[in-house]
Scaffold this active site. Structure first.
Site, PDB file in Angstrom:
ATOM      1  N   ARG A 155       0.868  -1.173   0.000  1.00  9.47           N
ATOM      2  CA  ARG A 155       0.000   0.000   0.000  1.00  9.47           C
ATOM      3  C   ARG A 155       0.910   1.228   0.000  1.00  9.47           C
ATOM      4  O   ARG A 155       1.995   1.198   0.584  1.00  9.47           O
ATOM      5  CB  ARG A 155      -0.906   0.024   1.226  1.00  9.47           C
ATOM      6  N   LYS A 179      -1.803  -2.803   7.892  1.00 10.12           N
ATOM      7  CA  LYS A 179      -3.024  -2.387   8.579  1.00 10.12           C
ATOM      8  C   LYS A 179      -3.113  -3.026   9.957  1.00 10.12           C
ATOM      9  O   LYS A 179      -2.763  -4.188  10.140  1.00 10.12           O
ATOM     10  CB  LYS A 179      -4.248  -2.799   7.753  1.00 10.12           C
ATOM     11  N   HIS A 258      -3.104   2.446  -5.946  1.00 13.24           N
ATOM     12  CA  HIS A 258      -3.812   1.186  -5.715  1.00 13.24           C
ATOM     13  C   HIS A 258      -3.926   0.371  -6.999  1.00 13.24           C
ATOM     14  O   HIS A 258      -3.962  -0.867  -6.941  1.00 13.24           O
ATOM     15  CB  HIS A 258      -5.191   1.464  -5.122  1.00 13.24           C
ATOM     16  N   ARG A 261      -0.951  -1.675  -7.164  1.00 12.82           N
ATOM     17  CA  ARG A 261      -1.075  -2.817  -6.247  1.00 12.82           C
ATOM     18  C   ARG A 261      -1.888  -3.926  -6.920  1.00 12.82           C
ATOM     19  O   ARG A 261      -1.546  -5.104  -6.827  1.00 12.82           O
ATOM     20  CB  ARG A 261      -1.745  -2.335  -4.949  1.00 12.82           C
ATOM     21  N   HIS A 284      -3.531  -9.177   3.165  1.00 11.19           N
ATOM     22  CA  HIS A 284      -4.972  -9.331   3.347  1.00 11.19           C
ATOM     23  C   HIS A 284      -5.241 -10.263   4.524  1.00 11.19           C
ATOM     24  O   HIS A 284      -4.674 -11.355   4.594  1.00 11.19           O
ATOM     25  CB  HIS A 284      -5.615  -9.917   2.092  1.00 11.19           C
ATOM     26  N   TYR A 293      -9.084 -11.131  -7.486  1.00  8.94           N
ATOM     27  CA  TYR A 293      -8.131 -11.148  -8.599  1.00  8.94           C
ATOM     28  C   TYR A 293      -8.260 -12.392  -9.486  1.00  8.94           C
ATOM     29  O   TYR A 293      -7.633 -12.464 -10.538  1.00  8.94           O
ATOM     30  CB  TYR A 293      -6.697 -11.068  -8.060  1.00  8.94           C
TER      31      TYR A 293
END
Length: 315
Positions: A155, A179, A258, A261, A284, A293
Site C-alpha cells: 500500500r 493495517k 492502488h 497494487r 490481506h 483477482y
C-alpha cells in the site's frame, strides 16, 4: 455513581481515541471513521437529534439522504459500518441501553473488478519514473518508489512510511508494517534492490548535508520530507504518479497507487503464483479479499482445459 454520558462531540473523540489505542486501528482507518462520523454528526445536529436518544429510523433517514446525495454504495456501506461501531462502543460503555443500528441492513459492497495495467504499461511507468526529476536525487528517489511499489504490492501508506533502518544492507526481504499494526515480510526483486541501493547512497548524502548546514536531525524514514509528517506523503506520491503517467503516454485517470497494487497481484496470478501466497504478500487478513483477482485466471483456465482435457483433445 456512574460517569456522566458525554456530549455527542465527545462521543466521537472518545470513540476515535479508543479505536486508535485499544482496537489498534491504523491511523488512516481512524481518520476515515472521523470523516464519516463527523458527517453523521452534522446531520443529527441539524435536526436537533442526540446520539443518546436517536432511533433506528433516524439512522435509516441519514442513509437515505446519503443515497439521494449520490454517494456510492461502498461509501454508504462504510458509513453505516462506522455508525455501527460507534453505537456498539456506546452500548459497551453504558452510554446507551440499546444499539439503534443493530437491525439495519446495509447496502452491501459491490465487488467491482479491480482496474489494472498491462505489463507493458507498467514498464513504461518505470521508465518514466527513472527519467522524471530535475536532479539526480529526484530521479533516484522516483525510480526507487516505483520499483519497490510494483515489486512488493505494498500500500502506498506502507511504502512512504518505511524506516530507512530496515532498508540498509541490500536486503532481499523488507519488513512492512501494515493495517492494524500487523507486520509482514515482502521480497524485493533485483531491480528493486538495485534502485534501493542507489537511492540510499544519494539520500544519505543529502541528509548528511542538511544536517551539517542547518543542523537538521537525520530522518528515520527511507523517503524523508520537510513536511510535518517527516516523510513523503501519500498525496505527494499520488501527484508524482500522475506525472509519470503523462510522460509514459498513459491517461493519468487510469493510474493510481492502488491500481499498481492491483497490477502486482494480477501479474503474479497470470504468471502462475499461488493465491494464498499473494494474500500474504498483500497483507490481506482474509483470502476472500484476494479472490477478487481470480477474474484474470478465466482465460488461462480455459486454455488449460482445451490443451489437457481428454475430450478437448479428442474433438
Amino acid at each position: 455513581m456512574s460517569d456522566p454520558v458525554p456530549t455527542d462531540l465527545n462521543w466521537l473523540s472518545i470513540f476515535l481515541e479508543a479505536q486508535a489505542a485499544e482496537a489498534g486501528a491504523a491511523h488512516n482507518t481512524v481518520l476515515s471513521y472521523g470523516r464519516d462520523l463527523n458527517d453523521f454528526l452534522a446531520f443529527t445536529s441539524a435536526r436537533s437529534l442526540s446520539f443518546g436518544t436517536l432511533a433506528q429510523d433516524d439512522i435509516e433517514t441519514y442513509l437515505i439522504r446519503c443515497e439521494a446525495d449520490g454517494l456510492a454504495q461502498s461509501t454508504r456501506a462504510r458509513r453505516l459500518s462506522a455508525i455501527r461501531q460507534l453505537f456498539r462502543f456506546a452500548y459497551e460503555e453504558g452510554w446507551r441501553s440499546d444499539n439503534p443500528s443493530l437491525r439495519i441492513s446495509g447496502p452491501g459492497k459491490v465487488k467491482a473488478l479491480p482496474k489494472i495495467l498491462s505489463i507493458e504499461e507498467v514498464d513504461r511507468l518505470l521508465v518514466a519514473a527513472r527519467d522524471h526529476g530535475r536532479h539526480p536525487i529526484d530521479r533516484a528517489r522516483n525510480r526507487c518508489l516505483m520499483e519497490m511499489l510494483y515489486a512488493t504490492g505494498m500500500r502506498v501508506s506502507e511504502l512512504v512510511t518505511l524506516p530507512v533502518s530496515g532498508a540498509r544492507g541490500n536486503p532481499a526481504m523488507l519488513m512492512v508494517n501494515g493495517k492494524g499494526g500487523k507486520d509482514r515480510m515482502v521480497p524485493l526483486s533485483e531491480h528493486a534492490r538495485q534502485a534501493l541501493a542507489d537511492w540510499i547512497i544519494l539520500r544519505d548524502e543529502a541528509e548528511d548535508d542538511a544536517h551539517r548546514k542547518a543542523r537538521k536531525p537525520l530522518s528515520r524514514f527511507l523517503f524523508p520530507s520537510s513536511g510535518k509528517d517527516g516523510h513523503l506523503t501519500r498525496q505527494a506520491f499520488h501527484r508524482l504518479l500522475k506525472d509519470f503517467a503523462v510522460e509514459a503516454g498513459i491517461s493519468p485517470a487510469k493510474v493510481t497507487p492502488h491500481v499498481l497494487r492491483h497490477a502486482f497481484a494480477t501479474h503474479l496470478l497470470q504468471g502462475g503464483a499461488d493465491l494464498r501466497a499473494i494474500q500474504m504478500l498483500l497483507g490481506h487478513a482474509d483470502l476472500s479479499t484476494t479472490e477478487i483477482y481470480t477474474h484474470v485466471l478465466d482465460e488461462r483456465l480455459k486454455t488449460l482445459v482445451m490443451q489437457h482435457h481428454p475430450l478437448a483433445k479428442r474433438s
